[in-house]
Design a protein around this motif. Structure first.
Motif, PDB file in Angstrom:
ATOM      1  N   ASP A 100      14.034  62.143  52.994  1.00 40.68           N
ATOM      2  CA  ASP A 100      13.431  62.181  51.662  1.00 40.68           C
ATOM      3  C   ASP A 100      13.752  63.461  50.903  1.00 40.68           C
ATOM      4  OD1 ASP A 100      12.204  59.682  51.794  1.00 40.68           O
ATOM      5  OD2 ASP A 100      10.462  60.503  52.839  1.00 40.68           O
ATOM      6  N   TYR A 101      14.117  64.520  51.624  1.00 40.70           N
ATOM      7  CA  TYR A 101      14.383  65.803  50.979  1.00 40.70           C
ATOM      8  C   TYR A 101      15.559  65.735  50.004  1.00 40.70           C
ATOM      9  CZ  TYR A 101      14.959  70.765  50.305  1.00 40.70           C
ATOM     10  OH  TYR A 101      15.066  71.996  49.726  1.00 40.70           O
TER      11      TYR A 101
ATOM     12  N   PRO B 154      10.179  62.901  46.067  1.00 43.53           N
ATOM     13  CA  PRO B 154       9.908  62.256  47.347  1.00 43.53           C
ATOM     14  C   PRO B 154       8.720  61.303  47.240  1.00 43.53           C
ATOM     15  CG  PRO B 154       9.168  64.534  47.394  1.00 43.53           C
ATOM     16  CD  PRO B 154       9.888  64.324  46.087  1.00 43.53           C
TER      17      PRO B 154
ATOM     18  N   THR C 214       4.347  64.377  52.658  1.00 35.96           N
ATOM     19  CA  THR C 214       4.573  64.949  51.332  1.00 35.96           C
ATOM     20  C   THR C 214       3.294  65.170  50.537  1.00 35.96           C
ATOM     21  OG1 THR C 214       4.929  62.757  50.376  1.00 35.96           O
ATOM     22  CG2 THR C 214       6.882  63.948  51.172  1.00 35.96           C
TER      23      THR C 214
ATOM     24  N   VAL D 254      18.840  58.407  51.349  1.00 35.81           N
ATOM     25  CA  VAL D 254      17.547  58.786  51.930  1.00 35.81           C
ATOM     26  C   VAL D 254      17.525  58.462  53.419  1.00 35.81           C
ATOM     27  CG1 VAL D 254      15.077  58.229  51.942  1.00 35.81           C
ATOM     28  CG2 VAL D 254      16.238  58.685  49.781  1.00 35.81           C
TER      29      VAL D 254
ATOM     30  N   THR E 201      15.988  63.770  47.671  1.00 33.07           N
ATOM     31  CA  THR E 201      15.551  63.388  46.332  1.00 33.07           C
ATOM     32  C   THR E 201      14.643  64.470  45.755  1.00 33.07           C
ATOM     33  OG1 THR E 201      13.546  62.256  47.035  1.00 33.07           O
ATOM     34  CG2 THR E 201      15.568  60.962  46.998  1.00 33.07           C
TER      35      THR E 201
END
Length: 144
Positions: A97-98, A103, A109, A92, A100
């Motif tokens: 975060d993308y 997120p 988000t 990460v 995962t």
């Protein structure tokens, strides 16, 4: 001008074939760890990580070279004794975060989390209005 257009079209058609590199796959891209417990941890983590090239597949399912490299990184770090949480955090930090499928909640988000709920509510309202009966309309023929 026509030659330039033909060349451009040829390059666009050939681009997918040229995108896959000639670099051989990393050792642990397709090889499981000898320790079954570590391999199970690595596999479970790989199922939760998004392929940055395919974007619709996990790195466990993707055949993209980058996904193979990421699988190898996960296995190497698990084999070195890192926990799946530590490996996930490292990825990460490196890719954002993308990477995962889950997120964390943040101001960036919030739309990802709220949009499905909003669409569901809109759908319920539309269905409710569509199925509600108006006065005087029974939907059946009149009996005489």
């Amino acid at each position: 001008m026509r030659r330039a257009l033909v060349l451009l079209v040829a390059l666009l058609v050939a681009a997918p074939a040229l995108a896959e590199g000639d670099i051989p796959a990393t050792e642990l891209s397709y090889t499981q760890l000898k320790n079954p417990s570590q391999e199970a941890q690595a596999k479970a983590l790989m199922d939760t990580l998004r392929c940055l090239v395919c974007q619709g597949q996990s790195i466990a399912d993707s055949d993209a070279q980058m996904a193979g490299d990421m699988r190898a990184l996960v296995r190497q770090r698990i084999q070195a004794g890192e926990s799946p949480g530590q490996v996930r955090q490292w990825l990460v930090e490196r890719y954002g975060d993308y990477v995962t499928y889950d997120p964390p909640m943040s101001w960036l988000t919030v739309p990802l989390w709220l949009t499905p709920i909003a669409l569901l509510l809109i759908g319920i309202l539309i269905a409710r209005r569509s199925f509600s009966r108006r006065p005087g309309e029974s939907g059946q023929g009149e009996d005489t």
